[in-house]
Enzyme design. Structure first.
Site, PDB file in Angstrom:
ATOM      1  N   ASP A   1       0.855  -1.190   0.000  1.00 45.27           N
ATOM      2  CA  ASP A   1       0.000   0.000   0.000  1.00 45.27           C
ATOM      3  C   ASP A   1       0.888   1.235   0.000  1.00 45.27           C
ATOM      4  O   ASP A   1       2.026   1.198   0.486  1.00 45.27           O
ATOM      5  CB  ASP A   1      -0.913   0.011   1.228  1.00 45.27           C
ATOM      6  CG  ASP A   1      -1.944  -1.100   1.202  1.00 45.27           C
ATOM      7  OD1 ASP A   1      -2.359  -1.494   0.098  1.00 45.27           O
ATOM      8  OD2 ASP A   1      -2.321  -1.589   2.286  1.00 45.27           O
TER       9      ASP A   1
ATOM     10  N   ASP B   1      -7.071  -1.494  -4.354  1.00 44.25           N
ATOM     11  CA  ASP B   1      -8.140  -1.163  -3.406  1.00 44.25           C
ATOM     12  C   ASP B   1      -9.086  -0.121  -4.000  1.00 44.25           C
ATOM     13  O   ASP B   1     -10.309  -0.217  -3.855  1.00 44.25           O
ATOM     14  CB  ASP B   1      -7.551  -0.619  -2.103  1.00 44.25           C
ATOM     15  CG  ASP B   1      -6.705  -1.640  -1.366  1.00 44.25           C
ATOM     16  OD1 ASP B   1      -6.951  -2.841  -1.533  1.00 44.25           O
ATOM     17  OD2 ASP B   1      -5.800  -1.228  -0.622  1.00 44.25           O
TER      18      ASP B   1
END
Length: 203
Positions: free
Chosen positions: A143, A162
């Site tokens: 991330d 995401d």
């Protein structure tokens, strides 16, 4: 003259053929291209992030609106469910199977885009689960985007996959709410004598 007109009724139904059986090659191609673009963009950004960012040293951009904060996430999207890493690849495989089954009767291009985003996001994070450390089905997802603060003070750190998953789900919900069906039909509500009724017409 149709029955509603003969009876003096007032309806918004438009005559026309119903959805054809089978699937639309165009819709399936759109789904596949959308998924490939999502996966490709996700992997490119992850590669740039792992090579150009250092954990614990966030980069402030857009005046602090976004911070590039490298994080390796053992949980699901938005860092949920850490400690159950092995479960998420199985869930992703189930999602892929479901979307494949849905594609059999897929004729709507908007639905193809929505499902393609969900599929691309799922595949992007699945790649991390399978091929990144610490090992297959235990890999940590990369991330890098943190909003308004460097360490997820206001919103969870996320990645392109995401974002694609979230946008795809929101688009799917909007399509359902507006009556657009995956087989290319559209369900419209009309008011008559104080009641609502459903009618179908091709999208």
């Amino acid at each position: 003259m149709n029955a509603d007109k003969a009876a003096g009724g007032d309806t918004a139904t438009e005559p026309g053929p119903g959805p054809r059986p089978g699937f639309s090659g165009r819709a399936v191609v759109v789904l596949a291209i959308t998924a490939l673009v999502a996966v490709g963009l996700d992997q490119i950004v992850k590669e740039l992030s792992t090579n150009g960012l250092t954990e614990g040293e966030p980069v402030r951009v857009l005046g602090g609106l976004v911070y590039l904060s490298l994080l390796r996430n053992s949980g699901a999207a938005f860092s949920l469910g850490s400690g159950y890493t092995w479960v998420f690849p199985l869930v992703t495989l189930a999602v892929i199977g479901w979307i494949t089954w849905m594609a059999v009767r897929l004729r709507s291009v908007p639905w193809a885009v929505a499902l393609g985003l969900v599929l691309g996001g799922a595949l992007g994070n699945l790649g991390d689960r399978l091929f990144r450390a610490p090992g297959p089905f235990q890999g940590h997802v990369v991330d890098m985007f943190s909003l308004f603060g460097p360490y997820a003070e206001y919103f969870a750190v996320f990645n392109v996959a995401d974002a694609c998953l979230s946008v795809g789900v929101v688009l799917a919900v909007l399509l359902e709410l507006t009556g657009r069906q995956r087989d290319g039909s559209r369900v419209a509500r009309t008011a008559k004598a104080g009641k609502s009724e459903k009618t179908e017409k091709t999208a």
